[in-house]
Scaffold this active site. Sequence first.
Site, PDB file in Angstrom:
ATOM      1  CE  LYS A   1      -5.982  32.746   9.672  1.00 10.91           C
ATOM      2  NZ  LYS A   1      -6.220  33.625  10.836  1.00 10.91           N
TER       3      LYS A   1
ATOM      4  CE1 TYR B   1     -11.553  32.670  11.776  1.00 12.29           C
ATOM      5  CE2 TYR B   1     -11.726  33.613   9.581  1.00 12.29           C
ATOM      6  CZ  TYR B   1     -10.993  32.956  10.549  1.00 12.29           C
ATOM      7  OH  TYR B   1      -9.691  32.582  10.305  1.00 12.29           O
TER       8      TYR B   1
ATOM      9  NE  ARG C   1      -5.252  25.323  19.644  1.00  9.32           N
ATOM     10  CZ  ARG C   1      -5.862  26.389  19.130  1.00  9.32           C
ATOM     11  NH1 ARG C   1      -6.424  26.318  17.940  1.00  9.32           N
ATOM     12  NH2 ARG C   1      -5.917  27.509  19.794  1.00  9.32           N
TER      13      ARG C   1
ATOM     14  CB  THR D   1      -3.679  33.886  18.191  1.00 10.20           C
ATOM     15  OG1 THR D   1      -4.366  32.676  18.509  1.00 10.20           O
ATOM     16  CG2 THR D   1      -4.525  34.706  17.231  1.00 10.20           C
TER      17      THR D   1
ATOM     18  NE  ARG E   1      -1.431  31.473  13.900  1.00 13.73           N
ATOM     19  CZ  ARG E   1      -2.427  30.918  14.588  1.00 13.73           C
ATOM     20  NH1 ARG E   1      -2.226  30.476  15.823  1.00 13.73           N
ATOM     21  NH2 ARG E   1      -3.623  30.807  14.045  1.00 13.73           N
TER      22      ARG E   1
ATOM     23  CG  ASN F   1      -3.025  34.564  12.532  1.00 13.21           C
ATOM     24  OD1 ASN F   1      -3.673  34.337  11.517  1.00 13.21           O
ATOM     25  ND2 ASN F   1      -3.454  34.252  13.743  1.00 13.21           N
TER      26      ASN F   1
ATOM     27  CG  HIS G   1      -8.350  28.725  11.309  1.00 11.11           C
ATOM     28  ND1 HIS G   1      -8.797  29.283  12.471  1.00 11.11           N
ATOM     29  CD2 HIS G   1      -9.048  27.557  11.147  1.00 11.11           C
ATOM     30  CE1 HIS G   1      -9.738  28.503  12.991  1.00 11.11           C
ATOM     31  NE2 HIS G   1      -9.919  27.452  12.200  1.00 11.11           N
TER      32      HIS G   1
ATOM     33  CD  GLU H   1     -12.790  25.419  12.479  1.00 16.68           C
ATOM     34  OE1 GLU H   1     -12.991  26.334  13.296  1.00 16.68           O
ATOM     35  OE2 GLU H   1     -11.658  24.934  12.267  1.00 16.68           O
TER      36      GLU H   1
HETATM   37  P1  CMP Z   1      -7.858  32.376  13.733  1.00 19.46           P
HETATM   38  O1  CMP Z   1      -7.260  31.164  14.382  1.00 19.46           O
HETATM   39  O2  CMP Z   1      -8.116  32.256  12.274  1.00 19.46           O
HETATM   40  O3  CMP Z   1      -9.218  32.749  14.481  1.00 19.46           O
HETATM   41  C1  CMP Z   1      -9.724  34.070  14.524  1.00 19.46           C
HETATM   42  C2  CMP Z   1      -8.771  35.054  13.922  1.00 19.46           C
HETATM   43  O4  CMP Z   1      -9.034  36.405  14.224  1.00 19.46           O
HETATM   44  C3  CMP Z   1      -7.377  34.819  14.459  1.00 19.46           C
HETATM   45  O5  CMP Z   1      -6.862  33.602  13.945  1.00 19.46           O
HETATM   46  C4  CMP Z   1      -6.681  36.096  14.006  1.00 19.46           C
HETATM   47  O6  CMP Z   1      -6.174  35.999  12.704  1.00 19.46           O
HETATM   48  C5  CMP Z   1      -7.818  37.116  13.985  1.00 19.46           C
HETATM   49  N1  CMP Z   1      -7.668  38.183  14.968  1.00 19.46           N
HETATM   50  C6  CMP Z   1      -7.533  39.480  14.693  1.00 19.46           C
HETATM   51  N2  CMP Z   1      -7.433  40.197  15.808  1.00 19.46           N
HETATM   52  C7  CMP Z   1      -7.505  39.332  16.846  1.00 19.46           C
HETATM   53  C8  CMP Z   1      -7.457  39.465  18.259  1.00 19.46           C
HETATM   54  N3  CMP Z   1      -7.310  40.659  18.846  1.00 19.46           N
HETATM   55  N4  CMP Z   1      -7.557  38.347  18.997  1.00 19.46           N
HETATM   56  C9  CMP Z   1      -7.735  37.129  18.429  1.00 19.46           C
HETATM   57  N5  CMP Z   1      -7.775  36.938  17.083  1.00 19.46           N
HETATM   58  C10 CMP Z   1      -7.656  38.030  16.297  1.00 19.46           C
END
Ligand code: CMP
Length: 139
Positions: free
Chosen positions: A10, A50, A86, A92, A103, A113, A116, A127
């Site tokens: 990212k 998304y 993962r 996350t 992360r 973060n 993805h 994807e």
């Molecule tokens: P990602 O795996 O890219 O999928 C959705 C993204 O939303 C997640 O990683 C985070 O970077 C972002 N995000 C921001 N706020 C939240 C939240 N409260 N809960 C989950 N994902 C979040």
Amino acid sequence: ATERTFSIIKPDATRRNLTGKINAKFEEAGLRIVAQKRIRLSRAQAEGFYAVHKSRPFFNDLCSFMTSGPVVVQVLEGENAIARNREIMGATNPANAAPGTIRKEFAESIEANSVHGSDAPETAREEIAYFFSGIEIVG
Ligand code: CMP
């Protein structure tokens, strides 16, 4: 079984020049980078990618963040690649991520973060196809 998963490095990570360090984590864990390109997402691409999060309160900020700088989109291949990736990424929210995960080591916040990764085989297929054609993936 050998699987493929989709990964994004990212904008917070590309901005801090962490592409190589993150790729080293994948490779050390036995994942092979079988496709990779550095791109700048358009707003439409980010919103489409998304789309499943469209109704979430963080959707707009997330799309703004994901278009704020370059990303590196990737296909990773290996044994149980989806689950393996993962594990390497960690939770996350970096506050909940285990020591040694990407992360935990690199993420700035739950939004910024650093990476993805696909969460299941069907999303991995979707994807990967969103960003790569078959001839761009060299296993
Ligand atoms: P990602 O795996 O890219 O999928 C959705 C993204 O939303 C997640 O990683 C985070 O970077 C972002 N995000 C921001 N706020 C939240 C939240 N409260 N809960 C989950 N994902 C979040």
